[in-house]
Design a protein around this motif. Structure first.
Motif, PDB file in Angstrom:
ATOM      1  N   VAL A  28     -11.083   6.422   9.210  1.00 43.71           N
ATOM      2  CA  VAL A  28     -10.966   5.183   8.433  1.00 43.71           C
ATOM      3  C   VAL A  28      -9.900   5.359   7.346  1.00 43.71           C
ATOM      4  O   VAL A  28      -9.027   4.501   7.155  1.00 43.71           O
ATOM      5  CB  VAL A  28     -12.331   4.790   7.809  1.00 43.71           C
ATOM      6  N   GLY A  29      -9.950   6.495   6.653  1.00 45.12           N
ATOM      7  CA  GLY A  29      -8.960   6.773   5.607  1.00 45.12           C
ATOM      8  C   GLY A  29      -7.555   6.863   6.185  1.00 45.12           C
ATOM      9  O   GLY A  29      -6.599   6.293   5.647  1.00 45.12           O
ATOM     10  N   ALA A  30      -7.445   7.558   7.324  1.00 45.29           N
ATOM     11  CA  ALA A  30      -6.135   7.721   7.964  1.00 45.29           C
ATOM     12  C   ALA A  30      -5.614   6.364   8.448  1.00 45.29           C
ATOM     13  O   ALA A  30      -4.424   6.058   8.304  1.00 45.29           O
ATOM     14  CB  ALA A  30      -6.247   8.694   9.138  1.00 45.29           C
ATOM     15  N   ALA A  31      -6.507   5.540   8.987  1.00 38.68           N
ATOM     16  CA  ALA A  31      -6.097   4.207   9.460  1.00 38.68           C
ATOM     17  C   ALA A  31      -5.560   3.387   8.295  1.00 38.68           C
ATOM     18  O   ALA A  31      -4.546   2.685   8.419  1.00 38.68           O
ATOM     19  CB  ALA A  31      -7.279   3.493  10.115  1.00 38.68           C
ATOM     20  N   ALA A  32      -6.225   3.503   7.135  1.00 40.23           N
ATOM     21  CA  ALA A  32      -5.781   2.743   5.955  1.00 40.23           C
ATOM     22  C   ALA A  32      -4.369   3.164   5.544  1.00 40.23           C
ATOM     23  O   ALA A  32      -3.512   2.327   5.252  1.00 40.23           O
ATOM     24  CB  ALA A  32      -6.751   2.952   4.799  1.00 40.23           C
ATOM     25  N   ILE A  33      -4.131   4.475   5.550  1.00 42.25           N
ATOM     26  CA  ILE A  33      -2.819   4.988   5.155  1.00 42.25           C
ATOM     27  C   ILE A  33      -1.746   4.556   6.155  1.00 42.25           C
ATOM     28  O   ILE A  33      -0.677   4.045   5.794  1.00 42.25           O
ATOM     29  CB  ILE A  33      -2.864   6.543   5.075  1.00 42.25           C
ATOM     30  N   VAL A  34      -2.035   4.762   7.442  1.00 40.79           N
ATOM     31  CA  VAL A  34      -1.033   4.475   8.483  1.00 40.79           C
ATOM     32  C   VAL A  34      -0.727   2.975   8.544  1.00 40.79           C
ATOM     33  O   VAL A  34       0.433   2.566   8.601  1.00 40.79           O
ATOM     34  CB  VAL A  34      -1.520   4.994   9.862  1.00 40.79           C
ATOM     35  N   LEU A  35      -1.785   2.137   8.496  1.00 37.29           N
ATOM     36  CA  LEU A  35      -1.554   0.686   8.576  1.00 37.29           C
ATOM     37  C   LEU A  35      -0.793   0.187   7.355  1.00 37.29           C
ATOM     38  O   LEU A  35       0.015  -0.739   7.452  1.00 37.29           O
ATOM     39  CB  LEU A  35      -2.881  -0.068   8.729  1.00 37.29           C
ATOM     40  N   ASN A  36      -1.022   0.819   6.217  1.00 35.60           N
ATOM     41  CA  ASN A  36      -0.267   0.469   5.014  1.00 35.60           C
ATOM     42  C   ASN A  36       1.210   0.830   5.203  1.00 35.60           C
ATOM     43  O   ASN A  36       2.111   0.048   4.895  1.00 35.60           O
ATOM     44  CB  ASN A  36      -0.873   1.181   3.803  1.00 35.60           C
ATOM     45  N   LEU A  37       1.456   2.024   5.771  1.00 37.17           N
ATOM     46  CA  LEU A  37       2.834   2.445   6.056  1.00 37.17           C
ATOM     47  C   LEU A  37       3.516   1.476   7.012  1.00 37.17           C
ATOM     48  O   LEU A  37       4.704   1.200   6.908  1.00 37.17           O
ATOM     49  CB  LEU A  37       2.821   3.835   6.713  1.00 37.17           C
ATOM     50  N   LEU A  38       2.723   0.955   7.957  1.00 30.50           N
ATOM     51  CA  LEU A  38       3.289   0.073   8.985  1.00 30.50           C
ATOM     52  C   LEU A  38       3.402  -1.376   8.530  1.00 30.50           C
ATOM     53  O   LEU A  38       3.833  -2.231   9.298  1.00 30.50           O
ATOM     54  CB  LEU A  38       2.428   0.147  10.256  1.00 30.50           C
ATOM     55  N   GLY A  39       2.942  -1.662   7.293  1.00 30.22           N
ATOM     56  CA  GLY A  39       3.182  -3.014   6.791  1.00 30.22           C
ATOM     57  C   GLY A  39       2.023  -3.702   6.097  1.00 30.22           C
ATOM     58  O   GLY A  39       2.223  -4.732   5.454  1.00 30.22           O
ATOM     59  N   ASN A  40       0.781  -3.190   6.223  1.00 28.71           N
ATOM     60  CA  ASN A  40      -0.334  -3.849   5.541  1.00 28.71           C
ATOM     61  C   ASN A  40      -0.172  -3.736   4.015  1.00 28.71           C
ATOM     62  O   ASN A  40       0.512  -2.832   3.541  1.00 28.71           O
ATOM     63  CB  ASN A  40      -1.670  -3.243   5.990  1.00 28.71           C
ATOM     64  N   PRO A  41      -0.832  -4.629   3.243  1.00 29.39           N
ATOM     65  CA  PRO A  41      -0.627  -4.632   1.786  1.00 29.39           C
ATOM     66  C   PRO A  41      -1.088  -3.347   1.096  1.00 29.39           C
ATOM     67  O   PRO A  41      -1.869  -2.579   1.652  1.00 29.39           O
ATOM     68  CB  PRO A  41      -1.501  -5.814   1.325  1.00 29.39           C
ATOM     69  N   GLY A  42      -0.625  -3.164  -0.141  1.00 28.50           N
ATOM     70  CA  GLY A  42      -0.911  -1.959  -0.917  1.00 28.50           C
ATOM     71  C   GLY A  42      -2.394  -1.738  -1.160  1.00 28.50           C
ATOM     72  O   GLY A  42      -3.108  -2.682  -1.511  1.00 28.50           O
ATOM     73  N   ASN A  43      -2.841  -0.510  -0.970  1.00 30.90           N
ATOM     74  CA  ASN A  43      -4.264  -0.161  -1.101  1.00 30.90           C
ATOM     75  C   ASN A  43      -5.150  -1.103  -0.283  1.00 30.90           C
ATOM     76  O   ASN A  43      -6.310  -1.330  -0.606  1.00 30.90           O
ATOM     77  CB  ASN A  43      -4.716  -0.203  -2.578  1.00 30.90           C
ATOM     78  N   MET A  44      -4.580  -1.709   0.773  1.00 28.79           N
ATOM     79  CA  MET A  44      -5.331  -2.653   1.588  1.00 28.79           C
ATOM     80  C   MET A  44      -5.033  -2.390   3.069  1.00 28.79           C
ATOM     81  O   MET A  44      -4.948  -3.305   3.875  1.00 28.79           O
ATOM     82  CB  MET A  44      -4.957  -4.094   1.223  1.00 28.79           C
ATOM     83  N   GLY A  45      -4.833  -1.097   3.376  1.00 31.42           N
ATOM     84  CA  GLY A  45      -4.558  -0.758   4.769  1.00 31.42           C
ATOM     85  C   GLY A  45      -5.679  -1.227   5.666  1.00 31.42           C
ATOM     86  O   GLY A  45      -5.460  -1.653   6.802  1.00 31.42           O
ATOM     87  N   PHE A  46      -6.901  -1.160   5.126  1.00 32.20           N
ATOM     88  CA  PHE A  46      -8.066  -1.474   5.937  1.00 32.20           C
ATOM     89  C   PHE A  46      -9.139  -2.054   5.022  1.00 32.20           C
ATOM     90  O   PHE A  46      -9.757  -1.326   4.256  1.00 32.20           O
ATOM     91  CB  PHE A  46      -8.575  -0.180   6.587  1.00 32.20           C
ATOM     92  N   CYS A  47      -9.323  -3.371   5.066  1.00 35.00           N
ATOM     93  CA  CYS A  47     -10.311  -4.008   4.184  1.00 35.00           C
ATOM     94  C   CYS A  47     -10.992  -5.129   4.949  1.00 35.00           C
ATOM     95  O   CYS A  47     -10.331  -6.070   5.400  1.00 35.00           O
ATOM     96  CB  CYS A  47      -9.640  -4.558   2.930  1.00 35.00           C
TER      97      CYS A  47
END
Lengths: 370, 67
Positions: A28-47
């Motif tokens: 879950v943590g890794a998904a948040a980081i990677v999705l943020n890198l790929l374009g999701n909003p800041g500190n909102m990789g996975f919410c």
């Protein structure tokens, strides 16, 4: 008729019992980081709350232009859970446990989350990103859970669910899949889509759905839940779930440090966050309390919906409805701070939670014994 | 017997906990209908010194707890 009997094995080590939960927390943590890198909003990789709010916007249930997008992550989580449940023969259509109350509680949880600006998952992701406002939120979240636990111990429950047809269990995942297919085949023009703001910041759809599928499948298998962590630690002295909670923070923190995005802990200038401490605290209290009464955090509701639980599907629909209310009636906070309407809504939500908790804790018969 | 079918976690565990605290029975049967409840009740029972045997039936699971 009995199918099989198994004697449970001897006690295994703590790590042996909880490695899957820790792996889920890491993923879950890794998904948040990677999705943020790929374009999701800041500190909102996975919410979960933010993404359901974006879906409410995409469907035109609210007209806040910056937060409209049919987020594939949500579809992925439900379908990942569905596939894992089917593979493990755990998929069962069931429902009928206080659907209207669950819908309402789901809406309240969302209203609280949008005053804080994030679900429990984003809360820990924000902490891992150095946002101290989320630590205030965490304290409120724990306070809310403890309030809920007082009533659980008094006998609170939302009543039994009953067996339903597999079609009942498949209805919600099927609707999400249909909407997603409409999106990827180019018919997404049907849905509203932000041109600016958080809703316009998005990872590619294939990365988003893949991350959702992985998280959904693993969370189904491990029973990962942000509310269950604090609940089990307090009630049963079991620390597996809460360790997974810690694992998300650790993974996000490490990821941010490695990517040189971590600039220390502070209250000011955090992405899609505000510093109204009292309302961060109370908003997350509503989320914690409501989620305990519902038996799981927003992520867990998606996973249960994937397993065929239509009560959880109704809860998710309630959350989407709550997101629409939040933006239509200016209950939701923004980076500028919380709103007067949001304050009234949070106080009202706490009063409703108290009423529901009291009524269902003390007005119950001696159900459950045969 | 405790019939916890239809209840989602943590209610089944709470029902067992209540019974164990009140009467600390030597043996106890618990009926649940989902794998999550099986795992949670089993973990709770083991941590409280019970051996657990699980029988899977048509739509539910019978857990026999013995000290």
């Amino acid at each position: 008729m009995a199918k099989k009997t198994k004697q449970t094995p001897e006690k295994t080590s703590w790590l042996g019992q909880n490695w899957l939960l820790l792996l889920t927390g890491f993923l879950v943590g890794a998904a948040a980081i990677v999705l943020n890198l790929l374009g999701n909003p800041g500190n909102m990789g996975f919410c979960i709350a933010c993404f359901e709010r974006d879906i409410a916007g995409a469907l035109g249930l609210h007209s806040a232009a910056p937060v409209q997008y049919f987020r594939p992550e949500i579809v992925g989580i439900v379908l990942g859970s569905l596939l894992m449940a089917l593979a493990r023969k755990e998929f069962r259509g069931k429902g009928g446990s206080a659907p209207a109350l669950r819908f309402g509680l789901g809406a309240l949880v969302m209203i609280g989350a949008l005053v804080f600006l994030g679900c429990p998952l984003r809360m820990v992701i924000r902490i891992g990103g150095g946002d101290l406002n989320a630590v205030v939120g965490l304290l409120g979240f724990i306070a809310g859970i403890l309030m809920g636990l007082v009533f659980l111990k008094k006998g609170f429950n939302l009543g039994r669910a009953y067996k339903q047809s597999p079609l009942e269990g498949l209805a919600f995942p099927g609707a999400l899949l249909l909407a997603f297919l409409l999106c990827v085949t180019g018919l997404c023009g049907l849905f509203r889509s932000s041109a600016a703001g958080p809703g316009s910041l998005r990872a590619p759809w294939y990365a988003a759905i893949l991350a959702g599928l992985l998280v959904g499948a693993l969370a189904q298998r491990s029973r990962f839940c942000m509310v269950g962590g604090v609940r089990d630690a307090v009630m049963f002295r079991e620390f597996g779930l809460i360790s997974a909670f810690g694992m998300v923070i650790l993974t996000v923190l490490l990821g941010n440090v490695i990517l040189k995005k971590f600039t220390g802990f502070s209250f000011a200038g955090q992405p899609v966050a505000h510093s109204d401490g009292l309302w961060n605290f109370l908003g997350m209290s509503v989320v914690g309390w409501g989620s305990v009464l519902l038996g799981g955090c927003p992520l867990r509701q998606l996973v249960l919906a994937g397993e065929g639980n239509s009560d959880s599907a109704v809860t998710v629909l309630g959350m989407i409805f709550g997101a629409a209310l939040s933006h239509n009636f200016k209950l939701a906070s923004s980076g500028d701070g919380s709103t007067p309407n949001g304050h009234i809504a949070v106080i009202g939500a706490l009063a409703i939670l108290l009423l529901v908790s009291l009524v269902l804790s003390f007005a119950k018969g001696k159900e459950g014994k045969k | 017997m405790i019939d916890a079918t239809g209840y989602s976690c943590p209610t089944p565990v709470l029902m067992v906990q209540k019974e164990v605290k009140a009467r600390s029975p030597k043996s106890l049967e618990v009926l649940v209908d989902n794998q999550c409840a099986v795992e949670n009740v089993t973990r709770f029972a083991r941590n409280n010194g019970y051996a657990v045997a699980v029988t899977e039936r048509e739509d539910d699971f019978l857990l026999k707890l013995e000290k």
